[in-house]
Write a protein that holds these residues in place. Structure first.
Motif, PDB file in Angstrom:
ATOM      1  N   TYR A  32       0.893  -1.032  -0.112  1.00 30.20           N
ATOM      2  CA  TYR A  32       0.115   0.119   0.046  1.00 30.20           C
ATOM      3  C   TYR A  32       0.853   1.299   0.043  1.00 30.20           C
ATOM      4  O   TYR A  32       2.022   1.182   0.438  1.00 30.20           O
ATOM      5  CB  TYR A  32      -0.859   0.130   1.181  1.00 30.20           C
ATOM      6  N   TYR A  34       1.023   4.891   1.939  1.00 32.54           N
ATOM      7  CA  TYR A  34       0.633   5.603   2.994  1.00 32.54           C
ATOM      8  C   TYR A  34       0.992   6.948   2.896  1.00 32.54           C
ATOM      9  O   TYR A  34       2.202   6.878   2.476  1.00 32.54           O
ATOM     10  CB  TYR A  34       1.077   4.879   4.122  1.00 32.54           C
ATOM     11  N   TYR A  36       1.690  10.045   5.915  1.00 30.40           N
ATOM     12  CA  TYR A  36       1.647  10.624   6.992  1.00 30.40           C
ATOM     13  C   TYR A  36       2.067  12.158   7.141  1.00 30.40           C
ATOM     14  O   TYR A  36       2.861  12.457   6.148  1.00 30.40           O
ATOM     15  CB  TYR A  36       2.399   9.882   8.231  1.00 30.40           C
ATOM     16  N   TYR A  46      -1.302  10.242  10.698  1.00 30.44           N
ATOM     17  CA  TYR A  46      -1.700   9.294   9.588  1.00 30.44           C
ATOM     18  C   TYR A  46      -2.852  10.494   8.801  1.00 30.44           C
ATOM     19  O   TYR A  46      -3.678  11.015   9.328  1.00 30.44           O
ATOM     20  CB  TYR A  46      -2.661   8.240   9.962  1.00 30.44           C
ATOM     21  N   HIS A  49      -4.292   6.314   2.858  1.00 31.11           N
ATOM     22  CA  HIS A  49      -3.444   5.366   2.199  1.00 31.11           C
ATOM     23  C   HIS A  49      -4.369   4.819   1.249  1.00 31.11           C
ATOM     24  O   HIS A  49      -5.714   4.830   1.173  1.00 31.11           O
ATOM     25  CB  HIS A  49      -3.087   4.277   3.300  1.00 31.11           C
ATOM     26  N   TYR A  87       5.175  12.598   4.676  1.00 33.60           N
ATOM     27  CA  TYR A  87       5.870  11.282   4.448  1.00 33.60           C
ATOM     28  C   TYR A  87       5.023  10.446   3.552  1.00 33.60           C
ATOM     29  O   TYR A  87       4.038  10.224   3.769  1.00 33.60           O
ATOM     30  CB  TYR A  87       6.384  10.636   5.717  1.00 33.60           C
ATOM     31  N   ARG A  91       4.194   0.039   2.077  1.00 38.53           N
ATOM     32  CA  ARG A  91       4.230  -0.802   3.155  1.00 38.53           C
ATOM     33  C   ARG A  91       3.518  -2.025   2.824  1.00 38.53           C
ATOM     34  O   ARG A  91       2.239  -1.943   2.143  1.00 38.53           O
ATOM     35  CB  ARG A  91       3.498  -0.229   4.367  1.00 38.53           C
TER      36      ARG A  91
END
Lengths: 114, 116
Positions: A32, A34, A36, A46, A49, A87, A91
Motif C-alpha cells: 500500500y 501511505y 503521514y 496518519y 492510504h 511522508y 508498506r
C-alpha cells in the motif's frame, strides 16, 4: 531503506491546492501507499492510504497512477496549519514481511504561505 | 480516546546514566511501536509489540536498549549507560488493526532525550 522519492521541500499559497508528489517505482503488488505528516514538535499523523484506486477522506485525496509507480497527495485548500513534513511510505499489507512496518524517509517539507 | 501519552516530554541526562521512558497507548490498542527520530530525519523503527509479545526489534536496538510491555498495556523503553549519540526524539505509536491491510498508527508527541 525507504522505497520512495519525494522532493525535499515545496511551497503553497494559503487557500490553494497543495499537490505533493511521490515516486515509488519499485512498489510491489502487495504494498500500500501511505501518507503521514508531522507538524513541528509533534508525532506523525496518519493522513490517507491506498492500493490502486484513488482515495479521498476529510483530510486529503490520494491519486495513484495506473502503473502504481507514483502518487500525488492533494490537500484541496491548504491552510497555514498544514505546514508540516509529509511522508510518503510504501508498506506491505500483512505482517511477517520485511516491509510490513512503516519505514519513513525524509519526506517533503510543505510550507503554506499567507 | 485520549490519544497516545508519552512521559516525560523532555529528559536531560548525563552520559553513562540510565533513563526510562513510558508510553500509554490508546485504550484497547493491541499493537505498540517505538521509533527514534533525530534532527532532520524521519522516524526510525526500533521495536513493536502485539499485546505483551515483542515481535520485532531493529538492529538499531543495541544491548543497551530494552523495551517491555507488561500485561499488554503501557510500555517502557529503557536505555542503559546513555551515550551522546542516543540524543533523539523517542516516539511511541499504537494501533488496533481490525484489518491489517488498513492499519493506522497513532503517534504520541514523543520524549526528547538530550545526553550531555
Amino acid at each position: 531503506d525507504a522505497k520512495t522519492t519525494q522532493p525535499t521541500s515545496m511551497d503553497c499559497a494559503e487557500g490553494r491546492a497543495a499537490n505533493l508528489p511521490c515516486n515509488h517505482s519499485t512498489i510491489s503488488g502487495n504494498e500500500y501507499v501511505y501518507w503521514y505528516r508531522q507538524i513541528h514538535s509533534q508525532g506523525p499523523q496518519y493522513i490517507i492510504h491506498g492500493l490502486k484506486n484513488n482515495e479521498t477522506n476529510e483530510m486529503a485525496s490520494l491519486i495513484i497512477t495506473e502503473d502504481r509507480k507514483s502518487s500525488t497527495l492533494i490537500l484541496p485548500h491548504a491552510t497555514l496549519r498544514d505546514t508540516a513534513v509529509y511522508y510518503c511510505i510504501v508498506r506491505q499489507m500483512f505482517s511477517g514481511g520485511s516491509n510490513y512496518k512503516l519505514t519513513f524517509g525524509k519526506g517533503t517539507l510543505l510550507t503554506v504561505n499567507p | 480516546d485520549t490519544g497516545v501519552s508519552q512521559n516525560p516530554r523532555h529528559k536531560i541526562t548525563k552520559r553513562g546514566q540510565n533513563v526510562t521512558f513510558r508510553c500509554d497507548p490508546i485504550s484497547e490498542h493491541n499493537r505498540l511501536y517505538w521509533y527514534r527520530q533525530t534532527l532532520g530525519q524521519g522516524p526510525e523503527f526500533l521495536t513493536y509489540f502485539q499485546n505483551e509479545a515483542q515481535l520485532e526489534k531493529s538492529r538499531l536496538l543495541s544491548d543497551r536498549f530494552s523495551a517491555e510491555r507488561p500485561k499488554g498495556s503501557f510500555s517502557t523503553l529503557e536505555i542503559q549507560r546513555t551515550e551522546q549519540g542516543d540524543s533523539a526524539m523517542y516516539l511511541c505509536a499504537s494501533s488496533f488493526p481490525r484489518d491489517t491491510r488498513r492499519e493506522k498508527l497513532f503517534f504520541g508527541s514523543g520524549t526528547q532525550l538530550s545526553v550531555l
